[in-house]
Design a protein around this motif. Structure first.
Motif, PDB file in Angstrom:
ATOM      1  N   CYS A  54       0.435  -1.559  -2.400  1.00 59.59           N
ATOM      2  CA  CYS A  54      -0.054  -2.915  -2.698  1.00 59.59           C
ATOM      3  C   CYS A  54      -0.332  -3.680  -1.406  1.00 59.59           C
ATOM      4  O   CYS A  54      -1.353  -4.359  -1.285  1.00 59.59           O
ATOM      5  N   LEU A  55       0.588  -3.575  -0.444  1.00 57.18           N
ATOM      6  CA  LEU A  55       0.404  -4.267   0.829  1.00 57.18           C
ATOM      7  C   LEU A  55      -0.811  -3.710   1.577  1.00 57.18           C
ATOM      8  O   LEU A  55      -1.593  -4.459   2.158  1.00 57.18           O
TER       9      LEU A  55
ATOM     10  N   ASP B 262       5.494   7.402   5.690  1.00 55.19           N
ATOM     11  CA  ASP B 262       6.422   8.264   4.961  1.00 55.19           C
ATOM     12  C   ASP B 262       6.256   8.193   3.446  1.00 55.19           C
ATOM     13  O   ASP B 262       6.590   9.152   2.749  1.00 55.19           O
ATOM     14  N   VAL B 263       5.732   7.096   2.919  1.00 58.56           N
ATOM     15  CA  VAL B 263       5.544   6.996   1.469  1.00 58.56           C
ATOM     16  C   VAL B 263       4.080   6.935   1.050  1.00 58.56           C
ATOM     17  O   VAL B 263       3.780   6.987  -0.139  1.00 58.56           O
ATOM     18  N   LEU B 264       3.156   6.832   2.010  1.00 59.81           N
ATOM     19  CA  LEU B 264       1.737   6.747   1.672  1.00 59.81           C
ATOM     20  C   LEU B 264       0.943   8.010   1.982  1.00 59.81           C
ATOM     21  O   LEU B 264      -0.164   8.172   1.488  1.00 59.81           O
TER      22      LEU B 264
ATOM     23  N   SER C 204      -3.478  -2.336   0.192  1.00 65.41           N
ATOM     24  CA  SER C 204      -4.709  -2.788  -0.463  1.00 65.41           C
ATOM     25  C   SER C 204      -4.991  -4.261  -0.158  1.00 65.41           C
ATOM     26  O   SER C 204      -6.146  -4.663  -0.069  1.00 65.41           O
ATOM     27  N   ALA C 205      -3.929  -5.050   0.050  1.00 60.50           N
ATOM     28  CA  ALA C 205      -4.115  -6.453   0.417  1.00 60.50           C
ATOM     29  C   ALA C 205      -4.582  -6.610   1.861  1.00 60.50           C
ATOM     30  O   ALA C 205      -4.958  -7.701   2.275  1.00 60.50           O
ATOM     31  N   SER C 206      -4.567  -5.521   2.615  1.00 62.80           N
ATOM     32  CA  SER C 206      -4.926  -5.552   4.038  1.00 62.80           C
ATOM     33  C   SER C 206      -6.315  -4.998   4.325  1.00 62.80           C
ATOM     34  O   SER C 206      -6.771  -5.036   5.464  1.00 62.80           O
ATOM     35  N   LEU C 207      -6.991  -4.471   3.332  1.00 62.18           N
ATOM     36  CA  LEU C 207      -8.244  -3.739   3.558  1.00 62.18           C
ATOM     37  C   LEU C 207      -9.365  -4.572   4.171  1.00 62.18           C
ATOM     38  O   LEU C 207     -10.251  -4.020   4.817  1.00 62.18           O
ATOM     39  N   THR C 208      -9.327  -5.881   4.009  1.00 61.46           N
ATOM     40  CA  THR C 208     -10.384  -6.703   4.607  1.00 61.46           C
ATOM     41  C   THR C 208     -10.217  -6.852   6.112  1.00 61.46           C
ATOM     42  O   THR C 208     -11.128  -7.332   6.791  1.00 61.46           O
ATOM     43  N   VAL C 209      -9.061  -6.436   6.630  1.00 59.97           N
ATOM     44  CA  VAL C 209      -8.798  -6.454   8.073  1.00 59.97           C
ATOM     45  C   VAL C 209      -8.419  -5.014   8.456  1.00 59.97           C
ATOM     46  O   VAL C 209      -7.247  -4.639   8.397  1.00 59.97           O
ATOM     47  N   PRO C 210      -9.403  -4.188   8.791  1.00 61.82           N
ATOM     48  CA  PRO C 210      -9.154  -2.762   9.009  1.00 61.82           C
ATOM     49  C   PRO C 210      -8.005  -2.452   9.972  1.00 61.82           C
ATOM     50  O   PRO C 210      -7.217  -1.520   9.716  1.00 61.82           O
ATOM     51  N   ALA C 211      -7.863  -3.195  11.052  1.00 60.18           N
ATOM     52  CA  ALA C 211      -6.767  -2.924  11.995  1.00 60.18           C
ATOM     53  C   ALA C 211      -5.413  -3.165  11.332  1.00 60.18           C
ATOM     54  O   ALA C 211      -4.448  -2.436  11.587  1.00 60.18           O
ATOM     55  N   LEU C 212      -5.330  -4.162  10.485  1.00 61.56           N
ATOM     56  CA  LEU C 212      -4.091  -4.443   9.762  1.00 61.56           C
ATOM     57  C   LEU C 212      -3.809  -3.358   8.733  1.00 61.56           C
ATOM     58  O   LEU C 212      -2.676  -2.892   8.600  1.00 61.56           O
ATOM     59  N   ALA C 213      -4.835  -2.933   8.017  1.00 61.71           N
ATOM     60  CA  ALA C 213      -4.677  -1.840   7.049  1.00 61.71           C
ATOM     61  C   ALA C 213      -4.198  -0.571   7.745  1.00 61.71           C
ATOM     62  O   ALA C 213      -3.311   0.125   7.239  1.00 61.71           O
ATOM     63  N   ASP C 214      -4.749  -0.285   8.923  1.00 65.26           N
ATOM     64  CA  ASP C 214      -4.305   0.883   9.690  1.00 65.26           C
ATOM     65  C   ASP C 214      -2.837   0.749  10.088  1.00 65.26           C
ATOM     66  O   ASP C 214      -2.089   1.727  10.067  1.00 65.26           O
ATOM     67  N   LYS C 215      -2.417  -0.450  10.452  1.00 66.04           N
ATOM     68  CA  LYS C 215      -1.024  -0.696  10.837  1.00 66.04           C
ATOM     69  C   LYS C 215      -0.081  -0.474   9.648  1.00 66.04           C
ATOM     70  O   LYS C 215       0.979   0.129   9.787  1.00 66.04           O
ATOM     71  N   VAL C 216      -0.486  -0.946   8.472  1.00 63.87           N
ATOM     72  CA  VAL C 216       0.321  -0.733   7.268  1.00 63.87           C
ATOM     73  C   VAL C 216       0.438   0.767   6.983  1.00 63.87           C
ATOM     74  O   VAL C 216       1.535   1.265   6.691  1.00 63.87           O
ATOM     75  N   LEU C 217      -0.672   1.497   7.088  1.00 65.70           N
ATOM     76  CA  LEU C 217      -0.621   2.954   6.883  1.00 65.70           C
ATOM     77  C   LEU C 217       0.317   3.623   7.871  1.00 65.70           C
ATOM     78  O   LEU C 217       1.075   4.529   7.506  1.00 65.70           O
TER      79      LEU C 217
ATOM     80  N   LEU D  77       3.572  -6.943  -4.048  1.00 65.65           N
ATOM     81  CA  LEU D  77       3.724  -7.211  -2.619  1.00 65.65           C
ATOM     82  C   LEU D  77       2.374  -7.391  -1.941  1.00 65.65           C
ATOM     83  O   LEU D  77       1.520  -6.508  -1.952  1.00 65.65           O
ATOM     84  N   GLY D  78       2.183  -8.552  -1.385  1.00 61.84           N
ATOM     85  CA  GLY D  78       0.995  -8.887  -0.618  1.00 61.84           C
ATOM     86  C   GLY D  78       1.386  -9.896   0.440  1.00 61.84           C
ATOM     87  O   GLY D  78       2.519 -10.384   0.464  1.00 61.84           O
ATOM     88  N   TRP D  79       0.482 -10.236   1.307  1.00 62.96           N
ATOM     89  CA  TRP D  79       0.795 -11.128   2.423  1.00 62.96           C
ATOM     90  C   TRP D  79       1.213 -12.517   1.954  1.00 62.96           C
ATOM     91  O   TRP D  79       2.011 -13.179   2.611  1.00 62.96           O
TER      92      TRP D  79
END
Length: 93
Positions: free
Chosen positions: A61-62, A82-84, A64-77, A32-34
């Motif tokens: 996976c999603l 509940d699972v991370l 880790s695919a978001s780490l280059t955009v910190p705000a997006l990675a924070d949103k995924v977290l 799973l990635g963008w």
């Protein structure tokens, strides 16, 4: 993914000092990635790797695919907290 495969992959990198036993498994996309998501109606693409995986695998996976955009990675977290997040309310610690 099997427990044996997961253990072998982790042991390759970290040795045998890491506990690798997974107690919760779920159905997973497996890749799973963008690039595998569409919108505005959510559709998951590229199911060739689907199967059984540890709970939270797709969310990780999603993330880790978001780490280059910190705000997006924070949103995924936030969305998959509940699972991370280890501990009560999150994935088992």
């Amino acid at each position: 993914m099997t427990q044996e495969h997961l253990t072998a992959r982790i042991t390759e990198v970290y040795g045998d000092t890491v506990v690798t036993v997974v107690t919760e498994w779920s159905c997973a996309h497996g890749d799973l990635g963008w690039a595998n998501l569409t919108g505005p109606t959510l559709t998951f693409l590229d199911w060739e790797s689907w199967g059984r995986a540890p709970v939270g695998n797709d969310a990780a996976c999603l993330w880790s695919a978001s780490l280059t955009v910190p705000a997006l990675a924070d949103k995924v977290l936030l969305e998959f907290d509940d699972v991370l997040t280890p501990g009560p309310g999150g994935c088992p610690s």
